[in-house]
Motif scaffolding. Sequence first.
Motif, PDB file in Angstrom:
ATOM      1  N   PRO A  90       0.826  -1.210   0.000  1.00 53.14           N
ATOM      2  CA  PRO A  90       0.000   0.000   0.000  1.00 53.14           C
ATOM      3  C   PRO A  90       0.858   1.258   0.000  1.00 53.14           C
ATOM      4  CG  PRO A  90       0.050  -0.972   2.193  1.00 53.14           C
ATOM      5  CD  PRO A  90       0.743  -1.940   1.276  1.00 53.14           C
ATOM      6  N   GLY A  91       0.377   2.274  -0.693  1.00 51.12           N
ATOM      7  CA  GLY A  91       1.090   3.543  -0.704  1.00 51.12           C
ATOM      8  C   GLY A  91       0.872   4.300   0.591  1.00 51.12           C
ATOM      9  N   PRO A  92       1.474   5.469   0.710  1.00 47.63           N
ATOM     10  CA  PRO A  92       1.320   6.258   1.943  1.00 47.63           C
ATOM     11  C   PRO A  92      -0.125   6.691   2.139  1.00 47.63           C
ATOM     12  CG  PRO A  92       2.390   7.547   0.219  1.00 47.63           C
ATOM     13  CD  PRO A  92       2.331   6.145  -0.287  1.00 47.63           C
ATOM     14  N   PRO A  93      -0.620   6.675   3.380  1.00 48.37           N
ATOM     15  CA  PRO A  93      -2.008   7.074   3.639  1.00 48.37           C
ATOM     16  C   PRO A  93      -2.199   8.567   3.437  1.00 48.37           C
ATOM     17  CG  PRO A  93      -0.862   6.635   5.700  1.00 48.37           C
ATOM     18  CD  PRO A  93       0.065   6.227   4.599  1.00 48.37           C
ATOM     19  N   GLY A  94      -3.416   8.912   2.985  1.00 49.18           N
ATOM     20  CA  GLY A  94      -3.745  10.309   2.759  1.00 49.18           C
ATOM     21  C   GLY A  94      -4.875  10.770   3.658  1.00 49.18           C
ATOM     22  N   GLU A  95      -5.981  11.170   3.039  1.00 50.45           N
ATOM     23  CA  GLU A  95      -7.111  11.736   3.779  1.00 50.45           C
ATOM     24  C   GLU A  95      -7.698  10.736   4.774  1.00 50.45           C
ATOM     25  OE1 GLU A  95     -11.674  13.329   2.887  1.00 50.45           O
ATOM     26  OE2 GLU A  95     -10.277  12.945   1.236  1.00 50.45           O
TER      27      GLU A  95
ATOM     28  N   VAL B 120      -6.494   1.623   9.801  1.00 52.53           N
ATOM     29  CA  VAL B 120      -5.187   1.570  10.446  1.00 52.53           C
ATOM     30  C   VAL B 120      -5.308   1.972  11.913  1.00 52.53           C
ATOM     31  CG1 VAL B 120      -4.016   2.130   8.283  1.00 52.53           C
ATOM     32  CG2 VAL B 120      -4.569   3.963   9.891  1.00 52.53           C
ATOM     33  N   ASP B 121      -4.355   1.502  12.686  1.00 50.47           N
ATOM     34  CA  ASP B 121      -4.127   1.982  14.044  1.00 50.47           C
ATOM     35  C   ASP B 121      -2.963   2.959  13.945  1.00 50.47           C
ATOM     36  OD1 ASP B 121      -3.339   2.442  16.639  1.00 50.47           O
ATOM     37  OD2 ASP B 121      -2.881   0.351  17.114  1.00 50.47           O
ATOM     38  N   PRO B 122      -3.222   4.269  13.969  1.00 47.39           N
ATOM     39  CA  PRO B 122      -2.148   5.238  13.700  1.00 47.39           C
ATOM     40  C   PRO B 122      -1.041   5.235  14.742  1.00 47.39           C
ATOM     41  CG  PRO B 122      -4.122   6.358  14.488  1.00 47.39           C
ATOM     42  CD  PRO B 122      -4.505   4.928  14.256  1.00 47.39           C
ATOM     43  N   GLU B 123      -1.328   4.732  15.941  1.00 47.84           N
ATOM     44  CA  GLU B 123      -0.322   4.705  17.001  1.00 47.84           C
ATOM     45  C   GLU B 123       0.453   3.387  17.035  1.00 47.84           C
ATOM     46  OE1 GLU B 123       0.345   7.388  18.694  1.00 47.84           O
ATOM     47  OE2 GLU B 123      -1.273   8.447  17.662  1.00 47.84           O
ATOM     48  N   GLY B 124       0.018   2.416  16.245  1.00 41.32           N
ATOM     49  CA  GLY B 124       0.671   1.116  16.248  1.00 41.32           C
ATOM     50  C   GLY B 124       1.867   1.080  15.308  1.00 41.32           C
ATOM     51  N   GLU B 125       2.559  -0.051  15.323  1.00 44.18           N
ATOM     52  CA  GLU B 125       3.714  -0.258  14.459  1.00 44.18           C
ATOM     53  C   GLU B 125       3.508  -1.529  13.645  1.00 44.18           C
ATOM     54  OE1 GLU B 125       7.314  -0.331  16.660  1.00 44.18           O
ATOM     55  OE2 GLU B 125       7.085   1.699  17.461  1.00 44.18           O
ATOM     56  N   GLY B 126       3.713  -1.407  12.346  1.00 43.94           N
ATOM     57  CA  GLY B 126       3.587  -2.555  11.458  1.00 43.94           C
ATOM     58  C   GLY B 126       4.674  -2.522  10.405  1.00 43.94           C
TER      59      GLY B 126
ATOM     60  N   LEU C  33       3.744  -2.732   6.873  1.00 39.91           N
ATOM     61  CA  LEU C  33       3.211  -2.313   5.581  1.00 39.91           C
ATOM     62  C   LEU C  33       3.275  -0.808   5.366  1.00 39.91           C
ATOM     63  CD1 LEU C  33       0.073  -4.651   5.317  1.00 39.91           C
ATOM     64  CD2 LEU C  33       2.304  -4.922   4.227  1.00 39.91           C
ATOM     65  N   LEU C  34       3.257  -0.037   6.450  1.00 38.70           N
ATOM     66  CA  LEU C  34       3.311   1.420   6.364  1.00 38.70           C
ATOM     67  C   LEU C  34       4.499   1.935   7.167  1.00 38.70           C
ATOM     68  CD1 LEU C  34      -0.457   2.366   6.923  1.00 38.70           C
ATOM     69  CD2 LEU C  34       0.750   2.195   4.737  1.00 38.70           C
ATOM     70  N   ALA C  35       4.977   3.099   6.777  1.00 37.92           N
ATOM     71  CA  ALA C  35       6.081   3.709   7.523  1.00 37.92           C
ATOM     72  C   ALA C  35       5.638   4.087   8.928  1.00 37.92           C
ATOM     73  CB  ALA C  35       6.596   4.940   6.774  1.00 37.92           C
ATOM     74  N   HIS C  36       4.385   4.507   9.061  1.00 36.34           N
ATOM     75  CA  HIS C  36       3.838   4.876  10.366  1.00 36.34           C
ATOM     76  C   HIS C  36       2.439   4.285  10.486  1.00 36.34           C
ATOM     77  CE1 HIS C  36       7.148   7.689  10.923  1.00 36.34           C
ATOM     78  NE2 HIS C  36       6.897   8.168   9.717  1.00 36.34           N
TER      79      HIS C  36
END
Length: 207
Positions: A27-32, A66-72, A74-77
């Motif tokens: 997946p690309g970087p998250p947006g809106e 997504v859980d924005p505070e978690g670490e995975g 697939l995403l940088a954050h």
Amino acid sequence: MARYQAVLIDRPEGWQPNSFDDVPYHPGPPGEVLDEGEAFFDVLHTAIEHNRCAIDEGNKNWAIVVDPEGEGQLLAHGRVCTPLRYQIASIWWPSGWEPQSPLDVPNCVCREQNAIQDKPLNYEQAVATMEGLNRQAIDRAGAYWYVIVAAENEPISRKVTFEPPCLQTTVEVRRLHIAEPASGGGRGNCEHCPARSVDCPAVPEAG
């Protein structure tokens, strides 16, 4: 309690999702941010409804949870929670509880649960399996009731250990959700519950 977000990503050219909550392999970087909150299935519902429209209208945006505070990985954050993996778990039939439908989910879900199959199911398969097993439980006055357990995609923790000479052990911890089918089910009848005067926590409804 975790907070969840339904966020938009670019849908890769030629990618065909297997479900409305599917996620591209890269997946690309998250947006809106479309939605945010602690109620997981509410946020999931927002993402799924967006993706239904995206497919119908040819929209290039795709929503993931997504859980924005978690670490995975697939995403940088953030930690990617979709797609969900569904399994059926057995629970003790609550004392005094009477189902009105084989798709009912009691509020007092017992902590001791056992998955009855190893292979994850899609949502439709999970609902059909739950309904079939609970019809048998009603007809035969069984001691167990069956519920849908939804496991998030990326684990909240992952530990890999190595033991000589050639053993590797991986332990993953995933957050689970007990889901009530979106249609055809309810909470059942708790009038004869010995603890009916105590407030029960609500079980969320699946999207």
